[in-house]
Design a protein around this motif. Structure first.
Motif, mmCIF file in Angstrom:
data_model
loop_
_atom_site.group_PDB
_atom_site.id
_atom_site.type_symbol
_atom_site.label_atom_id
_atom_site.label_comp_id
_atom_site.label_asym_id
_atom_site.label_seq_id
_atom_site.Cartn_x
_atom_site.Cartn_y
_atom_site.Cartn_z
ATOM 1 N N HIS A 3 21.718 -3.411 -2.862
ATOM 2 C CA HIS A 3 21.093 -3.775 -4.062
ATOM 3 C C HIS A 3 20.008 -2.842 -4.340
ATOM 4 C CE1 HIS A 3 17.437 -6.522 -2.971
ATOM 5 N NE2 HIS A 3 16.946 -5.524 -3.662
ATOM 6 N N TYR A 4 19.802 -2.396 -5.540
ATOM 7 C CA TYR A 4 18.906 -1.265 -5.811
ATOM 8 C C TYR A 4 17.930 -1.786 -6.940
ATOM 9 C CZ TYR A 4 22.607 1.629 -3.872
ATOM 10 O OH TYR A 4 23.431 2.286 -3.029
ATOM 11 N N VAL A 5 16.668 -1.292 -6.634
ATOM 12 C CA VAL A 5 15.636 -1.571 -7.669
ATOM 13 C C VAL A 5 15.311 -0.263 -8.460
ATOM 14 C CG1 VAL A 5 13.289 -2.438 -7.687
ATOM 15 C CG2 VAL A 5 14.774 -3.491 -6.152
ATOM 16 N N LEU A 6 15.358 -0.685 -9.736
ATOM 17 C CA LEU A 6 14.706 0.410 -10.661
ATOM 18 C C LEU A 6 13.567 0.102 -11.326
ATOM 19 C CD1 LEU A 6 18.175 1.491 -12.059
ATOM 20 C CD2 LEU A 6 16.939 2.673 -10.317
ATOM 21 N N SER A 7 12.581 0.792 -11.248
ATOM 22 C CA SER A 7 11.453 0.603 -12.240
ATOM 23 C C SER A 7 11.526 1.681 -13.423
ATOM 24 C CB SER A 7 10.226 0.958 -11.517
ATOM 25 O OG SER A 7 8.877 0.739 -12.142
ATOM 26 N N VAL A 8 11.775 1.117 -14.550
ATOM 27 C CA VAL A 8 11.626 1.971 -15.857
ATOM 28 C C VAL A 8 10.545 1.797 -16.956
ATOM 29 C CG1 VAL A 8 13.469 2.159 -17.706
ATOM 30 C CG2 VAL A 8 14.590 1.612 -15.429
ATOM 31 N N LEU A 9 9.984 2.799 -17.194
ATOM 32 C CA LEU A 9 8.932 2.904 -18.050
ATOM 33 C C LEU A 9 9.632 3.171 -19.404
ATOM 34 C CD1 LEU A 9 5.957 2.671 -18.215
ATOM 35 C CD2 LEU A 9 5.635 4.916 -17.990
ATOM 36 N N VAL A 10 9.324 2.302 -20.158
ATOM 37 C CA VAL A 10 9.775 2.439 -21.732
ATOM 38 C C VAL A 10 8.830 2.399 -22.713
ATOM 39 C CG1 VAL A 10 12.078 1.426 -21.132
ATOM 40 C CG2 VAL A 10 10.582 0.136 -21.708
ATOM 41 N N PRO A 42 -0.829 -0.623 -23.847
ATOM 42 C CA PRO A 42 -0.015 -1.291 -24.523
ATOM 43 C C PRO A 42 1.153 -0.810 -25.256
ATOM 44 C CG PRO A 42 -2.409 -1.092 -25.506
ATOM 45 C CD PRO A 42 -2.190 -0.447 -24.367
ATOM 46 N N GLY A 43 1.277 0.549 -25.296
ATOM 47 C CA GLY A 43 2.395 1.432 -26.034
ATOM 48 C C GLY A 43 3.753 1.406 -25.135
ATOM 49 N N GLN A 44 3.381 1.043 -23.675
ATOM 50 C CA GLN A 44 4.555 0.949 -22.752
ATOM 51 C C GLN A 44 4.802 -0.257 -22.193
ATOM 52 O OE1 GLN A 44 3.102 4.120 -20.332
ATOM 53 N NE2 GLN A 44 3.510 5.780 -21.810
ATOM 54 N N SER A 45 6.076 -0.573 -21.857
ATOM 55 C CA SER A 45 6.316 -1.424 -20.908
ATOM 56 C C SER A 45 7.166 -1.156 -19.732
ATOM 57 C CB SER A 45 7.278 -2.467 -21.616
ATOM 58 O OG SER A 45 6.685 -3.069 -22.775
ATOM 59 N N ARG A 46 6.939 -1.875 -18.522
ATOM 60 C CA ARG A 46 7.475 -1.539 -17.586
ATOM 61 C C ARG A 46 8.916 -2.511 -17.111
ATOM 62 N NH1 ARG A 46 7.024 2.395 -14.111
ATOM 63 N NH2 ARG A 46 5.247 2.308 -14.370
ATOM 64 N N MET A 47 9.971 -2.025 -16.809
ATOM 65 C CA MET A 47 11.109 -3.197 -16.681
ATOM 66 C C MET A 47 11.421 -2.590 -15.169
ATOM 67 S SD MET A 47 13.807 -2.287 -19.570
ATOM 68 C CE MET A 47 13.636 -2.766 -21.228
ATOM 69 N N LEU A 65 20.557 5.335 -18.527
ATOM 70 C CA LEU A 65 19.265 5.164 -18.895
ATOM 71 C C LEU A 65 18.490 6.114 -19.541
ATOM 72 C CD1 LEU A 65 18.172 2.374 -16.179
ATOM 73 C CD2 LEU A 65 18.291 2.132 -18.616
ATOM 74 N N SER A 66 18.521 7.378 -18.738
ATOM 75 C CA SER A 66 17.796 8.658 -19.282
ATOM 76 C C SER A 66 18.236 9.178 -20.254
ATOM 77 C CB SER A 66 17.954 9.679 -18.208
ATOM 78 O OG SER A 66 19.319 10.023 -18.026
ATOM 79 N N LYS A 67 19.534 8.934 -20.829
ATOM 80 C CA LYS A 67 19.870 9.179 -22.331
ATOM 81 C C LYS A 67 19.123 8.464 -23.513
ATOM 82 C CE LYS A 67 24.391 10.704 -21.107
ATOM 83 N NZ LYS A 67 25.872 10.265 -21.336
ATOM 84 N N GLU A 70 14.097 5.685 -25.972
ATOM 85 C CA GLU A 70 12.941 5.050 -25.577
ATOM 86 C C GLU A 70 12.145 4.935 -23.962
ATOM 87 O OE1 GLU A 70 14.937 3.114 -28.825
ATOM 88 O OE2 GLU A 70 15.464 3.742 -27.013
ATOM 89 N N VAL A 71 13.206 5.392 -23.102
ATOM 90 C CA VAL A 71 13.167 5.345 -21.701
ATOM 91 C C VAL A 71 12.331 6.781 -21.626
ATOM 92 C CG1 VAL A 71 14.127 5.747 -19.385
ATOM 93 C CG2 VAL A 71 15.019 4.163 -20.999
ATOM 94 N N ILE A 72 10.920 6.414 -20.717
ATOM 95 C CA ILE A 72 10.001 7.556 -20.522
ATOM 96 C C ILE A 72 10.332 8.086 -18.822
ATOM 97 C CG2 ILE A 72 7.316 8.010 -20.073
ATOM 98 C CD1 ILE A 72 7.029 5.613 -22.201
ATOM 99 N N SER A 73 10.437 7.215 -18.220
ATOM 100 C CA SER A 73 10.717 7.670 -16.756
ATOM 101 C C SER A 73 11.597 6.532 -15.966
ATOM 102 C CB SER A 73 9.469 7.682 -15.865
ATOM 103 O OG SER A 73 8.882 6.525 -15.791
ATOM 104 N N ILE A 74 12.328 6.998 -14.957
ATOM 105 C CA ILE A 74 12.952 5.820 -14.277
ATOM 106 C C ILE A 74 12.773 6.325 -12.595
ATOM 107 C CG2 ILE A 74 15.588 5.336 -13.616
ATOM 108 C CD1 ILE A 74 16.275 6.496 -16.166
#
Length: 163
Positions: A3-10, A42-47, A65-67, A70-74
């Motif tokens: 199992h992998y955990v990804l933190s995605v800033l969008v 407030p302009g960003q969300s974390r998934m 995801l990187s494509k 709206e994805v800022i970083s992974i």
């Protein structure tokens, strides 16, 4: 399967969650857990996304995801450098002498009774997946009436900031 955990800033706007979840479903990848919330900005969300698979699947997910515009970083969260937590609300039958044992069990797990009714209590607990599972197992004999868990959420340890 790991199992992998990804933190995605969008970017925080309508449709982003749909695009991300659609990406997973189109490729046949299952999301085990997904939590999303606005960040301090407030302009960003974390998934925080939990997936199961092998290194190849993880690599494919990160590439797809990187494509997305709206994805800022992974960030792939490594267990040893990440603090991970879940929250659970458990409604348990609690009558008579059982109520005292349930309260003591909650104290051991640093869980909180957040609602009391004549024949039940609602328990709130946060912690690791193992801690939450252990608490649930100990409360099962009393009769779990309802259970709601959040998905996993994660944050990097120390001074490092997840980007």
């Amino acid at each position: 399967m790991e199992h992998y955990v990804l933190s995605v800033l969008v970017e925080n706007h309508a449709g982003v969650l749909s695009r991300v979840s659609g990406l997973f479903s189109r490729r046949g990848y299952n999301i085990d857990s997904l939590t999303v919330c606005e960040t301090y900005n407030p302009g960003q969300s974390r998934m925080t996304i939990v997936v199961r698979g092998d290194e190849y699947i993880l690599e494919q997910i990160e590439k797809q995801l990187s494509k997305l515009v709206e994805v800022i970083s992974i960030t792939h969260c490594q267990k040893e450098s990440t603090c991970e937590r879940e929250m659970v609300l458990i409604k348990v039958k609690a009558t008579g002498a059982d109520r005292a044992v349930i309260i003591e069990t909650c104290n051991i797990f640093r869980a909180h009774i957040v609602d009391v009714a004549p024949n039940s209590v609602i328990v709130e607990a946060t912690g690791s997946e193992d801690k939450i599972s252990s608490l649930i197992r100990l409360l099962e004999p009393y009769g779990i009436m309802e259970l709601v868990k959040t998905g996993l959420t994660a944050m990097g340890r120390g001074e490092e900031v997840m980007k």
